[in-house]
Design a protein around this motif. Structure first.
Motif, PDB file in Angstrom:
ATOM      1  N   VAL A 180       0.856  -1.176   0.000  1.00 29.30           N
ATOM      2  CA  VAL A 180       0.000   0.000   0.000  1.00 29.30           C
ATOM      3  C   VAL A 180       0.895   1.230   0.000  1.00 29.30           C
ATOM      4  O   VAL A 180       1.804   1.327   0.814  1.00 29.30           O
ATOM      5  N   PRO A 181       0.644   2.166  -0.914  1.00 28.57           N
ATOM      6  CA  PRO A 181       1.466   3.383  -0.913  1.00 28.57           C
ATOM      7  C   PRO A 181       1.346   4.080   0.431  1.00 28.57           C
ATOM      8  O   PRO A 181       0.321   3.989   1.102  1.00 28.57           O
ATOM      9  N   ASP A 182       2.366   4.801   0.766  1.00 25.75           N
ATOM     10  CA  ASP A 182       2.440   5.417   2.079  1.00 25.75           C
ATOM     11  C   ASP A 182       1.239   6.320   2.343  1.00 25.75           C
ATOM     12  O   ASP A 182       0.671   6.319   3.415  1.00 25.75           O
ATOM     13  N   ARG A 183       0.812   7.063   1.328  1.00 27.73           N
ATOM     14  CA  ARG A 183      -0.271   8.018   1.556  1.00 27.73           C
ATOM     15  C   ARG A 183      -1.609   7.316   1.837  1.00 27.73           C
ATOM     16  O   ARG A 183      -2.512   7.896   2.402  1.00 27.73           O
ATOM     17  N   LEU A 184      -1.686   6.041   1.424  1.00 25.33           N
ATOM     18  CA  LEU A 184      -2.924   5.308   1.660  1.00 25.33           C
ATOM     19  C   LEU A 184      -3.084   4.943   3.125  1.00 25.33           C
ATOM     20  O   LEU A 184      -4.169   4.737   3.615  1.00 25.33           O
ATOM     21  N   ARG A 185      -1.960   4.829   3.824  1.00 22.97           N
ATOM     22  CA  ARG A 185      -2.003   4.329   5.186  1.00 22.97           C
ATOM     23  C   ARG A 185      -2.513   5.364   6.151  1.00 22.97           C
ATOM     24  O   ARG A 185      -2.979   5.044   7.230  1.00 22.97           O
ATOM     25  N   ARG A 186      -2.433   6.613   5.817  1.00 21.97           N
ATOM     26  CA  ARG A 186      -2.728   7.640   6.809  1.00 21.97           C
ATOM     27  C   ARG A 186      -3.754   8.643   6.276  1.00 21.97           C
ATOM     28  O   ARG A 186      -3.404   9.696   5.775  1.00 21.97           O
ATOM     29  N   GLU A 203      -4.794  22.696  -2.241  1.00 19.13           N
ATOM     30  CA  GLU A 203      -3.986  22.596  -3.450  1.00 19.13           C
ATOM     31  C   GLU A 203      -4.560  21.548  -4.387  1.00 19.13           C
ATOM     32  O   GLU A 203      -5.171  20.577  -3.954  1.00 19.13           O
ATOM     33  N   GLY A 204      -4.357  21.744  -5.683  1.00 19.99           N
ATOM     34  CA  GLY A 204      -4.912  20.829  -6.676  1.00 19.99           C
ATOM     35  C   GLY A 204      -4.044  19.614  -6.893  1.00 19.99           C
ATOM     36  O   GLY A 204      -3.174  19.294  -6.078  1.00 19.99           O
ATOM     37  N   SER A 205      -4.272  18.944  -8.003  1.00 24.57           N
ATOM     38  CA  SER A 205      -3.587  17.709  -8.344  1.00 24.57           C
ATOM     39  C   SER A 205      -2.089  17.934  -8.499  1.00 24.57           C
ATOM     40  O   SER A 205      -1.657  18.937  -9.048  1.00 24.57           O
ATOM     41  N   GLN A 206      -1.321  16.992  -7.977  1.00 22.83           N
ATOM     42  CA  GLN A 206       0.132  17.058  -8.150  1.00 22.83           C
ATOM     43  C   GLN A 206       0.705  15.654  -8.040  1.00 22.83           C
ATOM     44  O   GLN A 206       0.012  14.735  -7.587  1.00 22.83           O
ATOM     45  N   PRO A 207       1.945  15.455  -8.477  1.00 24.15           N
ATOM     46  CA  PRO A 207       2.512  14.094  -8.481  1.00 24.15           C
ATOM     47  C   PRO A 207       2.396  13.427  -7.111  1.00 24.15           C
ATOM     48  O   PRO A 207       2.717  14.051  -6.094  1.00 24.15           O
ATOM     49  N   GLY A 208       1.904  12.191  -7.099  1.00 17.59           N
ATOM     50  CA  GLY A 208       1.738  11.467  -5.840  1.00 17.59           C
ATOM     51  C   GLY A 208       0.434  11.777  -5.157  1.00 17.59           C
ATOM     52  O   GLY A 208       0.006  11.059  -4.258  1.00 17.59           O
ATOM     53  N   HIS A 209      -0.221  12.836  -5.577  1.00 17.32           N
ATOM     54  CA  HIS A 209      -1.512  13.209  -4.981  1.00 17.32           C
ATOM     55  C   HIS A 209      -2.472  13.597  -6.099  1.00 17.32           C
ATOM     56  O   HIS A 209      -2.742  14.779  -6.312  1.00 17.32           O
ATOM     57  N   PRO A 210      -2.962  12.577  -6.843  1.00 20.49           N
ATOM     58  CA  PRO A 210      -3.699  12.863  -8.086  1.00 20.49           C
ATOM     59  C   PRO A 210      -4.964  13.694  -7.871  1.00 20.49           C
ATOM     60  O   PRO A 210      -5.371  14.415  -8.758  1.00 20.49           O
ATOM     61  N   PHE A 211      -5.594  13.580  -6.700  1.00 18.92           N
ATOM     62  CA  PHE A 211      -6.852  14.298  -6.494  1.00 18.92           C
ATOM     63  C   PHE A 211      -6.635  15.623  -5.753  1.00 18.92           C
ATOM     64  O   PHE A 211      -7.574  16.321  -5.438  1.00 18.92           O
ATOM     65  N   GLY A 212      -5.400  15.936  -5.400  1.00 19.23           N
ATOM     66  CA  GLY A 212      -5.137  17.174  -4.679  1.00 19.23           C
ATOM     67  C   GLY A 212      -5.388  17.049  -3.187  1.00 19.23           C
ATOM     68  O   GLY A 212      -5.476  15.943  -2.646  1.00 19.23           O
ATOM     69  N   ASP A 264      -4.890  14.470   1.897  1.00 20.18           N
ATOM     70  CA  ASP A 264      -4.907  13.982   0.530  1.00 20.18           C
ATOM     71  C   ASP A 264      -6.320  13.507   0.168  1.00 20.18           C
ATOM     72  O   ASP A 264      -6.875  12.622   0.811  1.00 20.18           O
ATOM     73  N   VAL A 265      -6.906  14.100  -0.875  1.00 20.72           N
ATOM     74  CA  VAL A 265      -8.290  13.780  -1.243  1.00 20.72           C
ATOM     75  C   VAL A 265      -8.395  12.349  -1.757  1.00 20.72           C
ATOM     76  O   VAL A 265      -9.364  11.651  -1.488  1.00 20.72           O
ATOM     77  N   ASN A 268     -13.398  28.030  -4.815  1.00 18.84           N
ATOM     78  CA  ASN A 268     -11.967  28.045  -5.083  1.00 18.84           C
ATOM     79  C   ASN A 268     -11.400  26.673  -5.418  1.00 18.84           C
ATOM     80  O   ASN A 268     -10.471  26.570  -6.206  1.00 18.84           O
ATOM     81  N   ALA A 269     -11.931  25.644  -4.776  1.00 26.07           N
ATOM     82  CA  ALA A 269     -11.324  24.329  -4.946  1.00 26.07           C
ATOM     83  C   ALA A 269     -12.393  23.258  -5.149  1.00 26.07           C
ATOM     84  O   ALA A 269     -12.620  22.421  -4.283  1.00 26.07           O
ATOM     85  N   PRO A 270     -13.082  23.306  -6.309  1.00 29.21           N
ATOM     86  CA  PRO A 270     -14.166  22.338  -6.519  1.00 29.21           C
ATOM     87  C   PRO A 270     -13.694  20.888  -6.584  1.00 29.21           C
ATOM     88  O   PRO A 270     -14.501  19.984  -6.396  1.00 29.21           O
ATOM     89  N   HIS A 271     -12.401  20.656  -6.820  1.00 30.95           N
ATOM     90  CA  HIS A 271     -11.940  19.264  -6.917  1.00 30.95           C
ATOM     91  C   HIS A 271     -12.199  18.500  -5.621  1.00 30.95           C
ATOM     92  O   HIS A 271     -12.441  17.300  -5.626  1.00 30.95           O
ATOM     93  N   MET A 272     -12.182  19.229  -4.499  1.00 36.54           N
ATOM     94  CA  MET A 272     -12.422  18.578  -3.205  1.00 36.54           C
ATOM     95  C   MET A 272     -13.819  17.984  -3.138  1.00 36.54           C
ATOM     96  O   MET A 272     -14.083  17.024  -2.423  1.00 36.54           O
ATOM     97  N   LEU A 273     -14.738  18.597  -3.877  1.00 37.40           N
ATOM     98  CA  LEU A 273     -16.123  18.133  -3.891  1.00 37.40           C
ATOM     99  C   LEU A 273     -16.321  17.020  -4.909  1.00 37.40           C
ATOM    100  O   LEU A 273     -16.988  16.022  -4.655  1.00 37.40           O
TER     101      LEU A 273
END
Lengths: 327, 276, 270
Positions: B32-38, B49-58, B65-66, B241-246
């Motif tokens: 499991v990738p590290d970000r999945l664990r927490r 913040e929006g999408s970026q490497p390692g955090h596709p949903f921002g 991490d969304v 400002n950040a509709p991706h979160m929704l």
């Protein structure tokens, strides 16, 4: 000739294949004449009538060939709107189950009067008076009081009288009655049939009577067409056919009527089942059930033979019509 | 105090997991990738913040991490959906089935009760009943859904038991002297269970949607539980400002509900072609 | 619990003033007695609950009217078209769309529409003004109606497709009626009976279910007041509004029963 059906073919496109419901039917009716069309369910007798009326469900149904001449005009070449004006006004149909064939949420007065509103441009008020007149004519008691009632408030016989009144409303030249008495009590059947025959005489209409009840046929029909697997297998004047059928299927039908003098004996039944319309057997379609079947019947489809021994014109689609006629 | 001391000292990575959903131990050896664990491991400096490497949903408003939260949100939704459906199906079919089988006063009583429950608008009832709950677990929400959901199944179970009871072979079994319990278990249940399964499967999707709605209104699941409804609710403040979160949790929710409704349709077609 | 400046006698006097020294059943009877004379008590901010209702109900009624109009106009039209053209591309497309609408909870639909129309494209104001006029309520009304709309479409479609094969429709065709008349007078009259009863019952459900929609578009209607009442634990508000909503619900169901009899003579004369 009032109506002439020539070489009519109707098929239904279903998920399992093409069902050939009508395969080259020829019949005709003249004014004032009654033609009885006889056959089991699935023989194509109702489908032929629906094609004549123009009320087939298309799709899945399709008229794949033939002509329907009404007063010399081929109905199949008419536009839908022209056909619609003929429907109800010049030819009308009476259905088997009056309860389901009448609209449950409209009063009988509205349903009868609608004929005059649509075809004659009559006002609603005048059409109601006409509806009462029609109900009187088919002898529904207290017509004036009952014109505002709904179909479910009438008895079965009365409902069928309303169906007849609706068909007769615009005094059409041709009436098609599809099993008009089958859903009725035996005691009411005769009354309704008598009424229909009487009105037919009065208005000099052609009548196509579709039925599987040979008892009804004998009383009212002038000629009979017997249908099997979408074809007419025998056509003859009514008394001739009862005297001596020229097709084994007709013979089978006549023999399966219970008679009092046969009491105690086993009732005759035609063996087997009507053919699957998706796969009609080759040769004569009746051959798997026929007691007279020979090898010829399994390979060659019989044409309509003229029954030459008869004094009046009659036809039979049996290779061995002579044997049958004398057998 | 003594008990707390007796516990092993919390490991640094684990205590963050505790509040919401500890991962089952069996999962830990998976890659499991590290970000999945927490799911609750957030970095406020990255908020919105929006999408970026390692955090596709921002990232969301708290800098979490969304993607991780969306994946974790499935857990609460499925839990609520499955347990609520099981509870509703069990309670509803037992009560409804018995009412249908025995009839009489119990049947009449149960019918009136179901009438009352049918008259309660679900969201309104949820607002009133769940607003007094302080527990952050999924159980109060499940309990509420079972409370309001069982009459639907009870009606169906009652109807199909009454139909099955009138079958000739059941009458024959009765004539042969079968006991009530034998008739109910051996003859009626197998024939009455199909409609219950069909309706319950379709209901599963609607329970997931209901959980999200209640959470959105603030009376369903509560933080630190991770749920799509909660995330959609908190994201709605940042909609400008950040509709991706929704969009991500909303999309996940919609697809999940759609999937369960379609599953229900498929089950219905498989079990009862007449209902089509 | 006791505030620092509360003198012992003060507490007792307040209790007496609000009737809190009496047993609970007596308090309840007093409350119910007041309700029957039109007094629903006061909300958390000292406003009488009836005043809140007078402001909130017209807004929610307008919203519900808009939603019902959408259900009738769009839902029934789509249902009729798909029912008549069953199995054609139009039918499949609409059916799939209704499935999607049914699966997306109303509050998600609302937020997405608010995002697209209100924020991204700027077609509407994202929040509704306190006056909540009809034109402001068009989009929220559509959102509120969405799930029922999809259901009405499906219900109408099934009903039309079923009745299309009915014998009385065949009779109407055999009578030589024009297609329009067959559909409008014979087919629709019968097919819409279940649809009309569903929409009637939906009136009550929509009014009570507008909570999420009203919250999204900041509409100060019944749902908003209820939500505030629950959040602030104002029992008077909640009980008052719920009481009226239940009455509306019961009234709607009664009207549906009467409507049923008007539409179907078989029930009227049974």
């Amino acid at each position: 000739m009032l109506l002439e059906v020539r070489d009519l073919h109707v098929e239904f496109h279903t998920r399992d294949g093409v069902a050939k419901a009508v395969n080259g039917v020829n019949y005709s009716v003249d004014a004032g004449e009654t033609l009885a069309v006889l056959g089991e369910s699935g023989s194509g007798k109702s489908v032929t009538a629906q094609a004549v009326m123009g009320i087939l469900d298309i799709p899945p149904g399709r008229i794949s060939g033939g002509e329907i001449l009404f007063q010399g005009q081929d109905l199949l070449t008419l536009k839908e709107d022209e056909r619609r004006k003929i429907r109800g006004a010049k030819m009308a149909m009476i259905f088997q189950d009056a309860l389901s064939s009448l609209n449950p949420v409209l009063s009988v007065g509205e349903q009868l009067g609608e004929m005059f509103v649509v075809h004659r441009g009559m006002s609603k008020k005048d059409s109601r008076a006409k509806a009462v007149e029609l109900m009187d004519r088919v002898r529904i008691p207290a017509a004036k009081e009952r014109v505002g009632q709904y179909p479910h408030q009438f008895s079965g016989g009365m409902r069928q009288r309303i169906m007849i009144a609706m068909a007769l409303a615009l005094e059409p030249e041709l009436i098609i009655a599809d099993e008009p008495t089958t859903a009725l009590d035996v005691t009411v059947q005769a009354q309704v049939m008598d009424l229909l025959a009487e009105l037919q005489r009065e208005l000099n209409m052609g009548l196509i009577l579709i039925t599987h009840d040979l008892g009804v046929v004998a009383d009212v029909a002038d000629k009979i067409a017997v249908m099997y697997a979408g074809k007419i297998v025998e056509q003859a004047p009514v008394h001739e056919i009862y005297k001596a059928p020229a097709h084994p299927y007709t013979r089978g039908l006549l023999d399966s009527i219970p008679r009092l003098d046969q009491k105690g004996q086993a009732l005759y039944a035609i063996k087997g089942l009507p053919p699957n319309l998706l796969a009609i057997p080759p040769g004569c379609s009746f051959n798997p059930r026929c007691p007279l079947a020979q090898d010829l019947c399994r390979t060659d489809e019989p044409p309509l033979y003229d029954v030459t021994e008869s004094p009046v014109p009659r036809t039979s689609a049996c290779h061995f019509w002579k044997e049958c006629l004398h057998g | 105090m003594v008990r707390r001391l007796a516990r092993p000292a919390p490991q640094p990575g684990l205590h963050r997991l505790r509040p919401g959903h500890p991962l089952p131990g069996g999962h830990r050896h998976l890659a499991v990738p590290d970000r999945l664990r927490r799911p609750l491991d957030c970095d406020l400096s990255k908020a919105q913040e929006g999408s970026q490497p390692g955090h596709p949903f921002g990232f969301n408003g708290q800098g979490c991490d969304v993607y991780t939260r969306t994946v974790y949100g499935a857990r609460a939704s499925i839990q609520v959906g499955v347990f609520a459906t099981l509870g509703v199906a069990l309670l509803g079919s037992v009560l409804g089935g018995l009412a249908g089988f025995f009839g009489g006063a119990w049947d009449g009583f149960l019918s009136r009760i179901t009438d009352i429950f049918f008259a309660i608008p679900v969201v309104l009832g949820g607002l009133v009943l769940l607003s007094v709950v302080t527990s952050a677990t999924v159980w109060p929400v499940i309990g509420f859904m079972v409370l309001l959901g069982w009459p639907q199944i009870a009606r169906i179970a009652r109807g199909s038991v009454i139909t099955a009871k009138q079958n000739d072979y059941v009458q024959a079994a009765r004539a042969l002297g079968a006991s009530n319990s034998r008739m109910l278990l051996r003859h009626i249940t197998p024939n009455a269970v199909a409609p219950v399964i069909v309706v319950a499967t379709i209901a599963l999707g609607t329970y997931i949607a209901l959980e999200a709605t209640l959470s959105y209104l603030g009376v369903g699941l509560k933080p630190p539980t991770v749920s799509w409804g909660i995330d959609i609710s908190s994201a709605s403040q940042y909609i400008r400002n950040a509709p991706h979160m929704l969009l991500w949790p909303a999309g996940a929710l919609a697809i999940t509900v759609l999937a369960f409704i379609m599953l229900g349709d498929a089950v219905r077609d498989a079990l009862d072609p007449k209902l089509r | 619990m006791r505030g620092p400046g509360l003198r012992p006698g003060h507490r007792a006097r307040l209790k007496q003033e609000f009737g809190l020294d009496k047993p609970v059943w007596q308090q309840y009877l007093t409350y119910m007695g007041n309700v029957f004379t039109g007094d629903f008590g006061t909300a958390f901010n000292g406003q009488p609950v009836t005043e809140l209702m007078a402001n909130a109900f017209p807004v929610t009624i307008r919203l519900t009217v808009v939603a019902i109009l959408f259900e009738i106009v769009i839902g029934i039209s789509l249902g009729v078209v798909t029912g008549l053209k069953r199995g054609r591309p139009v039918d499949t497309t609409v059916l799939l769309l209704t499935l999607v609408v049914l699966s997306v909870p109303t509050f998600v639909t609302g937020l997405l529409i608010q995002l697209l129309l209100g924020v991204k494209w700027g077609w509407i104001k994202p929040a509704v003004s306190p006056e909540a006029t009809f034109d402001e309520l068009i989009v929220p009304g559509l959102v509120l109606a969405s799930v029922s709309l999809a259901y009405v479409t499906r219900l109408t479609r099934t009903s039309i497709a079923e009745n299309k094969r009915a014998d009385y429709v065949r009779t109407a065709v055999a009578k030589g009626l024009p297609r329009r008349r067959v559909i409008s007078r014979h087919l629709l009259r019968n097919s819409l009976i279940p649809v009309v009863t569903f929409i009637g019952a939906d009136v009550g459900a929509l009014m009570g279910g507008a909570i999420a929609t009203e919250r999204i578009f900041n509409i100060h209607g019944v749902g908003y007041q209820l939500y505030q009442g629950i959040v602030r634990q104002s029992t008077q508000t909640v009980v008052g509004f719920v009481t009226v909503l239940v009455l509306v619900f019961l009234l709607a169901n009664l009207i549906v029963d009467l409507l049923y009899a008007v539409l179907d003579p078989r029930i009227r004369y049974a």
